[in-house]
Write a protein that holds these residues in place. Structure first.
Motif, mmCIF file in Angstrom:
data_model
loop_
_atom_site.group_PDB
_atom_site.id
_atom_site.type_symbol
_atom_site.label_atom_id
_atom_site.label_comp_id
_atom_site.label_asym_id
_atom_site.label_seq_id
_atom_site.Cartn_x
_atom_site.Cartn_y
_atom_site.Cartn_z
ATOM 1 N N GLN A 133 0.827 -1.201 0.000
ATOM 2 C CA GLN A 133 0.000 0.000 0.000
ATOM 3 C C GLN A 133 0.867 1.260 0.000
ATOM 4 O O GLN A 133 0.536 2.255 -0.653
ATOM 5 N N ARG A 212 -9.626 -8.517 2.534
ATOM 6 C CA ARG A 212 -10.045 -7.789 1.328
ATOM 7 C C ARG A 212 -8.838 -7.185 0.614
ATOM 8 O O ARG A 212 -8.698 -7.297 -0.618
ATOM 9 N N ASP A 213 -7.922 -6.572 1.370
ATOM 10 C CA ASP A 213 -6.736 -5.958 0.758
ATOM 11 C C ASP A 213 -5.825 -7.020 0.150
ATOM 12 O O ASP A 213 -5.212 -6.787 -0.911
ATOM 13 N N MET A 216 -7.271 -8.237 -3.155
ATOM 14 C CA MET A 216 -7.087 -7.198 -4.167
ATOM 15 C C MET A 216 -5.633 -7.160 -4.637
ATOM 16 O O MET A 216 -5.352 -6.994 -5.830
ATOM 17 N N HIS A 219 -5.009 -9.948 -7.051
ATOM 18 C CA HIS A 219 -5.547 -9.648 -8.383
ATOM 19 C C HIS A 219 -4.613 -8.708 -9.138
ATOM 20 O O HIS A 219 -4.319 -8.926 -10.318
ATOM 21 N N VAL A 220 -4.148 -7.642 -8.468
ATOM 22 C CA VAL A 220 -3.315 -6.639 -9.136
ATOM 23 C C VAL A 220 -1.988 -7.241 -9.556
ATOM 24 O O VAL A 220 -1.478 -6.951 -10.650
ATOM 25 N N TYR A 224 -3.254 -14.235 -8.646
ATOM 26 C CA TYR A 224 -4.410 -14.795 -7.930
ATOM 27 C C TYR A 224 -4.691 -16.226 -8.384
ATOM 28 O O TYR A 224 -4.770 -17.149 -7.575
ATOM 29 N N TYR A 273 -15.394 -10.065 -0.484
ATOM 30 C CA TYR A 273 -13.935 -9.880 -0.461
ATOM 31 C C TYR A 273 -13.309 -10.028 -1.846
ATOM 32 O O TYR A 273 -12.125 -10.309 -1.974
ATOM 33 N N ASN A 274 -14.136 -9.839 -2.883
ATOM 34 C CA ASN A 274 -13.647 -9.722 -4.260
ATOM 35 C C ASN A 274 -12.974 -10.979 -4.794
ATOM 36 O O ASN A 274 -12.042 -10.896 -5.597
ATOM 37 N N ASP A 276 -12.679 -14.042 -7.281
ATOM 38 C CA ASP A 276 -13.051 -14.123 -8.689
ATOM 39 C C ASP A 276 -14.326 -14.961 -8.852
ATOM 40 O O ASP A 276 -14.584 -15.880 -8.073
#
Length: 791
Positions: A133, A212-213, A216, A219-220, A224, A273-274, A276
């Motif tokens: 971050q 959640r972080d 993410m 994914h970035v 993942y 929590y995003n 896929d």
């Protein structure tokens, strides 16, 4: 501009173009002066500028990554990047960024991350997320400085990363390291899996923000699916096996609830929590296979399902249906459902102790199943059809009804009596569980039907429900006989709650069974209308007489062919009534020559005025009750009449007299007092006027005894049905043989069963006896196993 200007314009003067003035700036000699003009620099000066700018950029990048203040403004640094690009030094500053970023990650960031090697996976994940971050915030500033380079040099060369992609690639490279279980990346993946396990176990160590972080970041970093998804699904599968095995010993209701909450939780986590969508699909498919498919035997256990259905667990059944539907196996639910319906229905129709409640219990069973299909199964037509088939199976099962000694359809009899209850008492006679709810009313209004909130519409719906049971049975002759008898009582005694409902029910039966089925029933209504006309004519006749008749006589003349037959009872009626009845009989025979009248006193009712010490009442009683009460006019309040005296004076004997005296002295309304006290009437009993009788009502009904069917009457009706069925079956055999001339035994039996199926089931032995009877009567001849019609 509109309007006119007043005044005089000044005269125009000639202009001297050779004379330079301030008002003529373009006249005369011209000179251009440019301030701070940059003159062309030498190569040495340009090199010096580029080196200085590169150094400034290096210092700025180091300061950004070390979180130190910048010496130069962002605008100055941006202009520096632009100048470097214009001087052809794009590669230099790109390499500069590459080197500074890699040095920062491999030294500063890696040092912070590696310092957590001794801690647990969760703490390492926190550090990695924190550095990630922080790097994202830093790279936003770097991108603003290098945006010109991104738009020109990097955009034109597909082999180069943009500033953002370069950061992602370097950070991924730093974390990836060697592909071992001790690498930071492997530990981060394990930490996220542990975080999911904490959430499943409702552990306080669960950190929703961290999860959640982390997802993410995965994914970035585009890793993942490469490493996290496989590990997550593998751990989840192990958890699913443990979850199902641990709860396999629970009750079905508890297991369904646990699975529903569990699957909802798994789906919610993926959304919140995003995760896929492909991960969610694989996860839920795995969960369905393990907790549903592998435990189908438990979910479809007939005994457990029967308990839920018997307790009307609509919520649990809906959850079960949804669970099975998610795996596409909800159709398997029909097998245990139909088994339950058949067992529960057979138990109801075979319960000889609660025969009077049979139809009400069947309707409650059907209502509960309809609600489950509507609210739990989404109105699935497959279940609607299977429930109907199950009802048809147990209602026509001879083994289920074998406990009834009637020899005919007991269910048909009880359906007729239930309809009689509805047509006499309306919907007030039903429990609230059978009445429509707000969903039924909404559906009725949506379909354009009358709202079931209306009492008449609700009664019509209840009649339809009873008629639905009627469709399932084969013994329709028993229904016909009892419905006809009950209809006669309602019409003769004026006990119908609604004439419209009576005619509506008759129309339903005609539509269902045809005009032949309802011919006699329709004739009964016609007789009632004709009798009203006859009575009006008799009233006009008596009105012309000089004296007013002492009693208001109402007579209904009916045809013996259409109405049930009633035993003739020689009742000694009071003189006043006998005189008026004789007058009517004389008038009627004079009007209709050749006709014979037979009085059915057992169906007569009347209203008498009774004077008690505590008040005068109007008693609505039967003819039998009336002739008994009138005897006490000559006895008075203090004297009594014995059982024998009452029998001699009225002509009543046996059960008729016993029931009449019991209704007057032992029922709810006790206008007589029996000595000695008790509920049973004996020939040694005596009776007196109940001087203590009182009631808040002025008009009191105590003639309910007429509506109650005795055991003898019930048996006589069933016996008559059996006899009629014999004659009808013999007629069917004769018709078949007359048409076919010659038939084999088994072929003839099949034809007879097919023709008589709607009237009621027949036993092969009964048909064989009827064939023997027809052979004895010379209708048929037998030759071996073949029968021949004798013309």
């Amino acid at each position: 501009m509109s309007g006119k200007m007043k005044g005089k314009l000044p005269d125009r003067q000639p202009i001297d173009l050779t004379q330079q003035t301030a008002f003529r700036p373009y006249a005369g000699a011209k000179k251009l002066v440019i301030k701070n003009l940059r003159t062309s620099s030498t190569d040495e000066q340009s090199e010096t500028y580029c080196n200085r700018t590169e150094q400034e950029l290096r210092e700025a990048l180091v300061a950004i990554f070390r979180q130190e203040p910048l010496r130069l403004s962002l605008e100055r640094l941006y202009r520096g990047v632009e100048d470097m690009c214009r001087h052809g030094r794009e590669k230099h500053i790109y390499t500069l960024l590459y080197d500074v970023l890699e040095t920062h990650l491999q030294s500063d960031v890696w040092q912070i991350v590696s310092a957590e090697f001794g801690s647990d996976n969760i703490e390492m994940l926190r550090v990695v997320i924190k550095q990630w971050q922080l790097l994202n915030r830093q790279i936003v500033i770097v991108r603003s400085i290098y945006s010109y380079l991104d738009r020109t040099y990097v955009l034109g060369d597909k082999s180069l990363y943009s500033v953002n992609d370069l950061t992602i690639a370097h950070f991924r490279k730093m974390l990836w390291g060697e592909k071992t279980s001790l690498s930071p990346w492997a530990r981060c993946v394990a930490a996220v899996c542990d975080m999911v396990a904490f959430d499943r176990a409702e552990d306080k160590r669960f950190d929703s923000g961290l999860l959640r972080d982390s997802i993410m970041m995965f994914h970035v970093l585009s890793i993942y699916q490469k490493s996290f998804e496989k590990a997550f699904l593998s751990d989840s599968k192990k958890y699913f096996f443990h979850f199902a095995e641990e709860r396999s010993a629970w009750s079905l209701k508890e297991y369904i609830l646990a699975c529903t909450e569990f699957l909802a939780s798994e789906g919610h986590r993926c959304n919140a929590y995003n995760f896929d969508t492909t991960t969610k699909k694989q996860l839920l498919n795995s969960a369905h296979d393990i907790v549903i498919i592998d435990y189908t035997e438990k979910l479809l256990n007939p005994e457990s399902l029967a308990k839920l259905l018997a307790e009307n667990e609509v919520g649990s059944m809906k959850a079960l249906y949804d669970l099975l539907r998610l795996s596409g196996i909800q159709i398997k639910l029909t097998v245990p459902l139909t088994e339950y319906v058949q067992r529960a229905g057979a138990a109801i129709v075979g319960d000889t102790e609660r025969g009077d409640e049979m139809v009400m219990r069947l309707l409650e069973l059907r209502r509960s199943l309809d609600i489950i299909v509507r609210d739990a199964f989404g109105g699935d037509e497959k279940f609607v059809y299977d429930i109907r088939q199950a009802f048809c199976a147990f209602m026509d099962d001879r083994q289920a009804t074998s406990g009834w000694p009637t020899g005919t359809s007991k269910i048909g009899e009880m359906i007729a009596k239930h309809i009689d209850l509805l047509l006499r008492g309306g919907i007030k006679a039903l429990p609230k569980t059978l009445l429509s709810d707000h969903k039924d009313r909404a559906a009725a209004e949506q379909s354009g039907q009358s709202s079931t909130g209306d009492e008449d519409a609700e009664l019509d719906r209840q009649l339809d429900q009873a008629l639905e049971l009627f469709r399932f049975i084969e013994g329709k002759d028993a229904f016909e006989a009892f419905y006809k008898k009950d209809l006669a009582r309602r019409l003769l005694m004026g006990r119908s709650a609604s004439q419209d409902a009576e005619r509506n029910m008759l129309r339903k039966l005609r539509d269902e069974c045809g005009a032949n089925f309802t011919r006699n029933l329709e004739q009964m209504f016609k007789d009632q209308e004709i009798a009203k006309g006859e009575m009006e004519a008799f009233k006009e006749h008596t009105a012309r007489l000089e004296s007013q008749p002492p009693v208001d006589l109402q007579v209904m003349v009916i045809s013996a062919a259409a109405w049930p037959s009633y035993p003739e009872v020689r009742l000694r009626i009071p003189k006043e009534i006998a005189k008026e009845a004789g007058r009517f009989e004389q008038w009627y025979k004079h009007k209709h020559e050749g006709r014979k009248l037979t009085w059915a006193h057992s169906l007569a009712n009347c209203t008498i005025k009774a004077i008690f010490p505590k008040g005068t009442k109007e008693l609505s009683v039967s003819a039998y009750q009336a002739v008994v009460l009138v005897l006490f006019n000559d006895v008075g309040l203090d004297d009594f009449l014995s059982y024998e005296q009452i029998s001699t004076a009225t002509g009543l004997q046996g059960g008729d007299l016993d029931r009449t005296l019991q209704s007057l002295a032992c029922g709810k309304v006790r206008v007589l007092t029996k000595h000695p006290k008790g509920r049973d009437v004996n020939p040694t009993d005596t009776f007196t006027i109940n001087k203590a009788f009182s009631d808040p009502k002025i008009k009191i009904k105590i003639n309910q005894i007429q509506l109650k069917e005795t055991k003898e009457e019930n048996k006589a009706t069933h016996d008559r049905i059996v006899e009629d069925r014999k004659y009808e079956t013999q007629a069917v055999i004769v018709r078949i043989m007359k048409a076919r001339k010659t038939m084999g035994h088994s072929e003839l039996l099949a034809e007879v069963f097919n023709h008589t199926r709607k009237r009621g089931p027949l036993d092969p032995s009964q048909v064989k006896k009827m064939i023997e009877t027809l052979i004895d009567k010379d209708y048929l001849e037998r030759e071996g196993n073949m029968y021949h019609y004798v013309s």
